[in-house]
Enzyme design. Sequence first.
Site: not given
Length: 738
Positions: A417, A472
């Site tokens: 993330d 991401e």
Amino acid sequence: MTDAPFDRADIDALLGARHPDPFACLGPHRVGDATVVRTLLPGALRVRAIAAGGGVLGELRQVDPAGCFAGALPDGQERGERPRYRLSIDWPDARQDVEDAYAFGTLLDEDALARFAAGDPRAALACLGARALDMDGVPGVRFAVWAPGASRVSVVGDFNGWDARRHPMRLRRPWGVWELFVPRIGAGERYKFALRARDGAALPLKADPCACRTEAPPRTASIVADLDALERFGWHDDAWLRARASLDLAHAPVSIYEVHPESWLRVAAEGNRSATWDELAQRLIPYAAGMGFSHVELTPIAEYPFGGSWGYQSLSPFAPSARFGPPEGFARFVEHAHAAGLGVIVDWVPAHFPDDPHGLGKFDGTALFEHADPREGWHPDWHTHVFNVGRREVGAFLIASALAWAHRYHVDGIRVDAVASMLYRDYSRAAGEWVPNVYGGRENLESIAFLKHFNDTLHGPAAPPGVATFAEESTAWPGVTAPTAEHGLGFDFKWNMGWMHDTLAYLREDPIHRRHHHDRLTFGLVYAFSERFVLPLSHDEVVHGKGSLAAKMPGDAWQRLANLRAYFGFMWAHPGKKLLFMGGEFAQWGEFAHDATPQWDLLDAPAHRGVQRLVRDLNRLHAAEPALHALDDRPAGFAWLVGDDRNNSVFAFVRRDDAGRMLVAVCNFTPVPRTDYRLGLPAPGRWAEVLNTDGAAYGGTDAGNGGAVQADEIPAHGERWSAALRLPPLATLWLRPA
């Protein structure tokens, strides 16, 4: 037994829970020709030393009313041999016979400690945390925690009344790791660490950073996990793991169902609680498999204190959240997934962590896991600490947690993330609020090295084969999926955030205005093969006022769902792996709400069941048609047929595999049916209409081409052959040579 000295300064320091070296005074020590045993047991009434067979070796005299006892063992032990005795302790309400924690030698291997200090994640996995094991034939728990800035660390828990005086730990210099073996306790014990800062100030009780099990929030204690049970778990997925190891995922069909497990299923009859892993295994796994997805991706499940963070503010990166049951439950969930043909991807957050007092912030009184300078160590958007991944031990700690998910739980992928926030030192910071790198630039060189190390580790011999990594990353950082040997970051896949933003912006436009935004749908092909991409319609796009996917679409209810169906048809034919967040598969109207559930009641309506059926069929066709996935990352797998018909908002392209198989996608993004639309096709003859998102089964008007079209030798769109098509309103067609 004879009296034995117990230094007054030692007594005061022990009673004040501030002794820096408890092994220097507690336990057995040679004093002259005698072996003297000293112990600190506040609240004890009487203490005796007993032999293994139960015979009394002698009395330990109380040398301080606060609980210090000392005495000499009788002769008979060989010099240098660890004295063999137990302590028989009379408490006000019970008697306890237990080995002396301070009679055991050092626990952790010096080589492993040195490797941890050098940044080896395997050493972190081996050394740190709580482990139930036998020492010299005695069952107990070995505790170890990294806290080099602390002046004293104790382990506290139910087993010692949470009394920091009872079990102070040994510091292993120079590595900054504190260790202690506590006899006769085991898996299931609650515990924390009680630390004093370098200046002696007591810190809040801290949860174990490497705990493999925790209490369910809002409680915050760590729990000794039964790692032996986890490591002996009866896996039956050998065939799955062998197939995964040999699978070329970049050229395989990948369609990911993203799930927030805390809200996917709730039990209304029990206070709307979240489902357990076993309940999710029985409901989520067959649902996702039945929908044709290849993987489920779970928003972060490492224990997190605040439910409103959706898991993205974790404090226990090794521990599956206790919200869903014990760690073994998650292993069973993955086992069920593999048996159903589903891979499991977990989200992983090495960028930042929250500032809860029991957590990692100022763990030992210093900026241990975070940067000391707030310009580097505090995230202004999320109000969280930023991990100092350039510190070798922190990098090892984080990557060790990723290895633990891969080894202990057989996960198939790890999505990292907030990669962009790691790569740029000025991410979300104004001038003067960030610190340049050593060359004066904005690139975070330490994070780059960390991410490369992470990928090299997950793709190397330290990890099980075939574990995929996903980034991401929302910028144009080059080489995210390039090998580290070629100066890339080494990820297997990158989320294509630009594609997602551009295409959703196009779909938000009223169809009458889409001709002015035509390039938003074609621009993604300019860079589609620069990385290995995932096309993400994730949780981030259906929350915080952005609206659900269906709600983003213009028009009345029918047009909104028709737009969404056409978009899905475009997306599933587009190069790149697919990702869809829960609720999107049946076009729910509401945004994602972490404290609710998807709007499952909408499936009572035929229109929403139709969208769900379409997603299922898209997944199955995508898996069955090699042209749609075999060359996802190569220009040879895609060619425009119609990319410039902005006046009609029509797009058409061909997908190919390396064996020459083809599939053509045609999209009409206006509500106007197009009759006799002549489309150039790359081969003559009959083309089957294998998908029509306007089909009646999906909630459409069932306009189309009767199942097939004929390509004749009439040139169009640069092709020798063409067919006259009927393009349904707000729809995508897929054609395949019959």
